[in-house]
Every structure is written in structure tokens, then in C-alpha cells.
Design a protein around this motif. Sequence first.
Motif, PDB file in Angstrom:
ATOM      1  N   SER A  67       0.002 -37.783  87.483  1.00 21.15           N
ATOM      2  CA  SER A  67       0.188 -36.589  86.673  1.00 21.15           C
ATOM      3  C   SER A  67       1.675 -36.393  86.412  1.00 21.15           C
ATOM      4  O   SER A  67       2.531 -37.073  86.988  1.00 21.15           O
ATOM      5  CB  SER A  67      -0.383 -35.368  87.384  1.00 21.15           C
ATOM      6  OG  SER A  67       0.324 -35.105  88.581  1.00 21.15           O
ATOM      7  N   LEU A  68       1.989 -35.440  85.553  1.00 15.77           N
ATOM      8  CA  LEU A  68       3.390 -35.172  85.245  1.00 15.77           C
ATOM      9  C   LEU A  68       4.131 -34.677  86.488  1.00 15.77           C
ATOM     10  O   LEU A  68       5.270 -35.096  86.764  1.00 15.77           O
ATOM     11  CB  LEU A  68       3.489 -34.149  84.112  1.00 15.77           C
ATOM     12  CG  LEU A  68       4.905 -33.721  83.719  1.00 15.77           C
ATOM     13  CD1 LEU A  68       5.739 -34.920  83.289  1.00 15.77           C
ATOM     14  CD2 LEU A  68       4.862 -32.676  82.617  1.00 15.77           C
ATOM     15  N   LYS A  69       3.495 -33.809  87.257  1.00 12.87           N
ATOM     16  CA  LYS A  69       4.131 -33.282  88.462  1.00 12.87           C
ATOM     17  C   LYS A  69       4.396 -34.391  89.471  1.00 12.87           C
ATOM     18  O   LYS A  69       5.480 -34.446  90.079  1.00 12.87           O
ATOM     19  CB  LYS A  69       3.246 -32.197  89.084  1.00 12.87           C
ATOM     20  CG  LYS A  69       3.855 -31.525  90.296  1.00 12.87           C
ATOM     21  CD  LYS A  69       2.964 -30.416  90.818  1.00 12.87           C
ATOM     22  CE  LYS A  69       3.592 -29.729  92.027  1.00 12.87           C
ATOM     23  NZ  LYS A  69       2.737 -28.645  92.551  1.00 12.87           N
ATOM     24  N   GLU A  70       3.440 -35.274  89.667  1.00 13.18           N
ATOM     25  CA  GLU A  70       3.624 -36.383  90.601  1.00 13.18           C
ATOM     26  C   GLU A  70       4.737 -37.321  90.129  1.00 13.18           C
ATOM     27  O   GLU A  70       5.528 -37.828  90.933  1.00 13.18           O
ATOM     28  CB  GLU A  70       2.318 -37.152  90.760  1.00 13.18           C
ATOM     29  CG  GLU A  70       1.221 -36.369  91.470  1.00 13.18           C
ATOM     30  CD  GLU A  70      -0.114 -37.083  91.437  1.00 13.18           C
ATOM     31  OE1 GLU A  70      -0.971 -36.773  92.272  1.00 13.18           O
ATOM     32  OE2 GLU A  70      -0.308 -37.948  90.548  1.00 13.18           O
ATOM     33  N   THR A  71       4.798 -37.555  88.831  1.00 10.30           N
ATOM     34  CA  THR A  71       5.860 -38.403  88.283  1.00 10.30           C
ATOM     35  C   THR A  71       7.230 -37.814  88.583  1.00 10.30           C
ATOM     36  O   THR A  71       8.159 -38.525  88.999  1.00 10.30           O
ATOM     37  CB  THR A  71       5.673 -38.562  86.773  1.00 10.30           C
ATOM     38  OG1 THR A  71       4.416 -39.197  86.507  1.00 10.30           O
ATOM     39  CG2 THR A  71       6.789 -39.396  86.171  1.00 10.30           C
ATOM     40  N   ILE A  72       7.377 -36.511  88.388  1.00 12.66           N
ATOM     41  CA  ILE A  72       8.663 -35.855  88.637  1.00 12.66           C
ATOM     42  C   ILE A  72       9.018 -35.922  90.123  1.00 12.66           C
ATOM     43  O   ILE A  72      10.175 -36.197  90.493  1.00 12.66           O
ATOM     44  CB  ILE A  72       8.616 -34.401  88.146  1.00 12.66           C
ATOM     45  CG1 ILE A  72       8.479 -34.371  86.620  1.00 12.66           C
ATOM     46  CG2 ILE A  72       9.857 -33.638  88.579  1.00 12.66           C
ATOM     47  CD1 ILE A  72       8.288 -32.982  86.053  1.00 12.66           C
ATOM     48  N   GLU A  73       8.037 -35.704  90.982  1.00 12.50           N
ATOM     49  CA  GLU A  73       8.306 -35.747  92.423  1.00 12.50           C
ATOM     50  C   GLU A  73       8.739 -37.145  92.862  1.00 12.50           C
ATOM     51  O   GLU A  73       9.679 -37.289  93.656  1.00 12.50           O
ATOM     52  CB  GLU A  73       7.055 -35.309  93.189  1.00 12.50           C
ATOM     53  CG  GLU A  73       6.734 -33.817  93.027  1.00 12.50           C
ATOM     54  CD  GLU A  73       5.423 -33.441  93.689  1.00 12.50           C
ATOM     55  OE1 GLU A  73       4.678 -34.365  94.086  1.00 12.50           O
ATOM     56  OE2 GLU A  73       5.134 -32.235  93.800  1.00 12.50           O
ATOM     57  N   PHE A  74       8.076 -38.173  92.352  1.00 13.80           N
ATOM     58  CA  PHE A  74       8.468 -39.544  92.685  1.00 13.80           C
ATOM     59  C   PHE A  74       9.879 -39.846  92.179  1.00 13.80           C
ATOM     60  O   PHE A  74      10.674 -40.503  92.864  1.00 13.80           O
ATOM     61  CB  PHE A  74       7.473 -40.541  92.107  1.00 13.80           C
ATOM     62  CG  PHE A  74       6.159 -40.564  92.830  1.00 13.80           C
ATOM     63  CD1 PHE A  74       6.096 -40.351  94.193  1.00 13.80           C
ATOM     64  CD2 PHE A  74       4.973 -40.797  92.149  1.00 13.80           C
ATOM     65  CE1 PHE A  74       4.893 -40.366  94.864  1.00 13.80           C
ATOM     66  CE2 PHE A  74       3.758 -40.819  92.808  1.00 13.80           C
ATOM     67  CZ  PHE A  74       3.719 -40.602  94.180  1.00 13.80           C
ATOM     68  N   ALA A  75      10.189 -39.379  90.986  1.00 15.04           N
ATOM     69  CA  ALA A  75      11.518 -39.627  90.418  1.00 15.04           C
ATOM     70  C   ALA A  75      12.601 -38.933  91.240  1.00 15.04           C
ATOM     71  O   ALA A  75      13.675 -39.498  91.471  1.00 15.04           O
ATOM     72  CB  ALA A  75      11.563 -39.157  88.965  1.00 15.04           C
ATOM     73  N   LEU A  76      12.330 -37.713  91.691  1.00  8.46           N
ATOM     74  CA  LEU A  76      13.322 -36.980  92.482  1.00  8.46           C
ATOM     75  C   LEU A  76      13.566 -37.658  93.828  1.00  8.46           C
ATOM     76  O   LEU A  76      14.701 -37.673  94.336  1.00  8.46           O
ATOM     77  CB  LEU A  76      12.851 -35.537  92.701  1.00  8.46           C
ATOM     78  CG  LEU A  76      12.825 -34.641  91.455  1.00  8.46           C
ATOM     79  CD1 LEU A  76      12.218 -33.287  91.789  1.00  8.46           C
ATOM     80  CD2 LEU A  76      14.224 -34.458  90.880  1.00  8.46           C
ATOM     81  N   LYS A  77      12.530 -38.226  94.409  1.00 11.54           N
ATOM     82  CA  LYS A  77      12.682 -38.887  95.697  1.00 11.54           C
ATOM     83  C   LYS A  77      13.445 -40.211  95.569  1.00 11.54           C
ATOM     84  O   LYS A  77      14.185 -40.582  96.482  1.00 11.54           O
ATOM     85  CB  LYS A  77      11.312 -39.142  96.322  1.00 11.54           C
ATOM     86  CG  LYS A  77      10.588 -37.876  96.762  1.00 11.54           C
ATOM     87  CD  LYS A  77       9.225 -38.213  97.353  1.00 11.54           C
ATOM     88  CE  LYS A  77       8.478 -36.953  97.779  1.00 11.54           C
ATOM     89  NZ  LYS A  77       7.118 -37.268  98.315  1.00 11.54           N
ATOM     90  N   ALA A  78      13.256 -40.896  94.469  1.00 11.28           N
ATOM     91  CA  ALA A  78      13.809 -42.247  94.343  1.00 11.28           C
ATOM     92  C   ALA A  78      15.148 -42.298  93.626  1.00 11.28           C
ATOM     93  O   ALA A  78      15.850 -43.308  93.725  1.00 11.28           O
ATOM     94  CB  ALA A  78      12.808 -43.152  93.603  1.00 11.28           C
ATOM     95  N   ASN A  79      15.532 -41.240  92.937  1.00 13.26           N
ATOM     96  CA  ASN A  79      16.696 -41.315  92.067  1.00 13.26           C
ATOM     97  C   ASN A  79      17.989 -41.485  92.865  1.00 13.26           C
ATOM     98  O   ASN A  79      18.239 -40.769  93.842  1.00 13.26           O
ATOM     99  CB  ASN A  79      16.766 -40.041  91.210  1.00 13.26           C
ATOM    100  CG  ASN A  79      17.834 -40.138  90.151  1.00 13.26           C
ATOM    101  OD1 ASN A  79      18.950 -39.693  90.341  1.00 13.26           O
ATOM    102  ND2 ASN A  79      17.489 -40.745  89.020  1.00 13.26           N
TER     103      ASN A  79
END
Length: 557
Positions: free
Chosen positions: A146-158
Motif C-alpha cells: 500500500s502507499l503507507k507501507e511504501t512510505i514506511e519502507f522508504a523512511l526506514k531505508a533512506n
Amino acid sequence: MSMSSRFMVIFSRLPFRLGAPAPGPESMKRGLPPYPAPGGLPATSLRVDFVRPIGYKKASTGLEEATFHGIEVEALSKKNRGRPSLDSSLSYQVRRNGSIDSPRASSRKDAMNIIHRGFRALAAGLLLSMLVPACGAAQSAEPALSLKETIEFALKANLQIKRSGEDINAAQANRSSNMTNFLPTFGTSYNAIHRNEERTSPSLLSGRDIVTSPEDQYTFTTSFTQPIFAGFGIINQYKISELGLDRAETSAKITRQDVILDAKNAYFSVLKNQKLLEVSQQTVTSISSQKEVSENFYKVGLSPLNDLLQSQVQLANARQQLTAAQNNLEIAKTQFNTVLRRPVNTPVSLLQELDYTSYTETLDACLATAQKNRLEIQVADMDIEIAQKQVKLTEKDYFPTVNLTGAYARTGDDWQAHGGEGISDSAGWSVQATATWNFWEWGRTGYNRKEKLARLAQSKYKKSEVQDAISLQVKQAWLRTKEAETNIVTIEKAVEQAKENLRITEEQYKEQVATQTDVLIAQTLLTQTETNYYNALFDFKIAQAVLFRAIGQETLE
């Protein structure tokens, strides 16, 4: 399989439009395909059609014919009171485009082979229809993001967020370091002196030589220094470090908002290119079917050669656009994986986001919200404060520096410094206050102050530039959001109109009322309209994400 003089059932997997009526004999006489393939979907059907071949005369042969796609079918005689006779049958080869080859004589054995092939085709089709859904289920085993999961993964990995965290750690260490300037400094020293000989001098009382400096002398000293006044330099330096920490924390929040925007852009770009690829695929399928119809018409003389050439050229262009759409999707998936810091070839599965909510905020409200919430303005204010503190920091040289120092010393002729011969004062302590002031440095302090004042003016100008840039960003994002939203409402109705226009034009072409050019124009219109719709839909979502970023509003959905 059952056969009679009136019908024969054969399994076939054909493209046809769901709900479309079966064509009758009259349409087959005119060379039209038995299924309206353009725009259709693959489906499995059991279908029987009895038609007469073009140029066929029933009176001369006494035969009826069953027509199917891609399978040899039997033309059964009507002798023996309507009972089927495999001994006197003719075999027709029917192509996928609906054309029929010349009949050839068939024996009973050939007819039975045909029936057996039909059974095998039926079994293979049923098996394939069961395996395809199973394969699709296996491929979709990975859950869609989902969009929320995508954002959370991006914040963790960035990595930018991780660098921002290290900036905060550095600023915290710098502040703690400047805090220590308020505290006293303690130190110690140990000295050892070896002379070529001990120094003596005669005593005034006894006249004997006494030792004034031993051959070996050891001194142990402990001291402290406490700043009393440093021209407000210590307090200003500490305030600068505090502002630096606040700036690092605010910059980390800005980086977080940028990563959220990048994740949204990557997410919606993949969905957008997926839909555009579907449109391109449907266009290729529809034009391919229309080309087959044009070939049939051309073979029987119902349409000129240029109609067939037009459909072939249109199909080549559609396939080229399909290739471009496939590449665009792969690029979008690669960018998506890069944002999430995954291998670039990682499969991407996303939840569809096809709904939208109208944005009702006015432009003035957005501008006011941006001036209040944008963290970049806060950073600009901090830069101004830092520049002001640096101006005051240079003014410290206008004042004297006052320090309080103290020391405890112990001296001796052995390494433990416990006194000895020639040591008059083996231990003692002292406290002193020292004031230092360089009152003339040829204008050095004044020049440093002018430099910092110029830096302060630059910081103020920069804040004005940031405010102007934010206002521009907000207005552009707001206008693009409203433009895309208006396009969605306009094109949403046009898509249904274009679909209906294509359907009517195709039917007219089958009845020879419309031309091939009309069909291709209708197909192009539908393709362009669907492309515009999905562009508007996802442009709205991306523009809204940019608008949220422009007004400083952080949303994860």
C-alpha cells in the motif's frame, strides 16, 4: 462429442466480447468474423455455427457446413434421412480470421481422427484453464504494498535520513562540548631536572656551604583554571551550538518530508505506467483483430487494399507504443525499488489507488498554511539567529578576559617530590586572578564584526528568497492539482463516450456503412482518451502530494 446432420460441438478458445450475440449465417456470407474480436477478452467457449461458405451452392452438393476457428471441421451429408454419414463427408480448414480453405475429400478414418483431435483440444483447453489461475495465484503470492507501507519502507531505508541522524548526533556533541567551557579546567604536571652538580653557597651565619639546588630535582604540580568573564564569548558560542542542534533536527524533518514525497511519486508513477501499459495492450489487441477483419474483406473484394494497409500501419504504430509503455513501466519500477533501496530487478506489486477525493482548500488558505508550517522558513530564521550570535561573538575582543587560576606544587630531590636538602619550600599552593586585554589590534576586531554583519544581511535576504520560492511552489502545485482534478471530471465521461463510439463504428464497418479509416480513428480516439484519463488521475495524485509538501503538511496516505 455429439454429431448430427444439424450440428457438431467443438471446443475452442477464442477472443470475443462478453455478452456479444453470436453471429448468424448472414454475417458469415459476407465474410465477417464469427466473433467480434476487437476490444474483446480471451475466453473459453463451446460454440456451434452453421453457415454456408462463400460461393457455396447447397443444391449442387447437398451439404451443410459447421465453421470454427483453427480446427478442421466436418461437412456432414444429409443423406440417410438426416443421419450423419462419415463415409461421405468433406473436411474444411477454417482459419482464425474466419476464412475457409477449399474442401477436400475425407474418409471415415480421417473423420474419426478429426473427432479425436477435438476431444484432445477440449481436454487440453480445460487443463490450461485450470493451470493458468493457479500460476497467477503463485505469482501473486507476494503481498501488494500500500502507499503507507511504501512510505514506511522508504523512511526506514533512506540514506539521507540516516545522514540527517548523524548530523543531529554531531550537533549534540558540539553543544555538549561548548557546555564544558563554563566549567573549570583541571590539569597536572611533573617535572624532573638533573644538574651536572649540586649548587651550594656559603651560609651567612655558619660560613659553611649549604645546598641551594640539588643535583636532581622533581616537581609535581596540580592546577585549575576557571573562566570568570570572556566578553560574553562563551555564552554566545553555546547559544550558537544550541541553534545548530535545532537546525539539524529541523533539517532532518525536511529530509523526511522529501523522502515521503519521493515515495509517493515513485508509487503513483508505477501505477500510472501500469494503466498506460494496459491501454496500449488493449489497443494492440483491438487493432490486430480489426486487421484480420480487413484482410478477410480484402480477400473477398469487399474493401480496397488501402484499408488493409492502414490497419497494418496502425498496428505497427500501436506495437511501437506498447514497447515504449513496457519500458516506461520498467523504468518506473526501477525508480520505485531505488527509493526503497531494493535491488532494481525486485518485482513490484502495488495496491491499486484509483479513487480520488476532491481538494477543496483555496489558494489563499494554502499560502497561509505554508508560511506557518514550512520548515524551510524555520531553518532560515535559525540561520538569522546564528548570524546574530556570531556578530556578538566577534565583539568579545572589545572586552578583557578574566580567569581564576589555582595551583598546588610539591618539590623534592627524589622522584616522590618529598623535599630534601636544598629544597626550601617542598609543598605549597596558590590562587590568582588574571585579566587579559588586547586593546589595540589595528582594527582586526572591527573588520571581523563587519564580515559577520554582512553574513547576517545575507541570511535575511535568503529568508525572503525562501518565502518567495515557497509561495511559487504552493501556487504551482495548487494550480496543477486543480487542473488535474478538472481533467478527471471531464475525461471520465469522455472515456465511456469513446468506448461507445468505437463499438458503433465497428458495427457500422461490419455492415459496410463505415470505412476502415473511421474504425481506426475511433480506436485512436479511445486510446487517447483513456491515456488522458489515467494521466489526469495520477497527475492529480502526484500534484496533490507535491501540494502537501509545499504547504508543509506531512501525510502518509
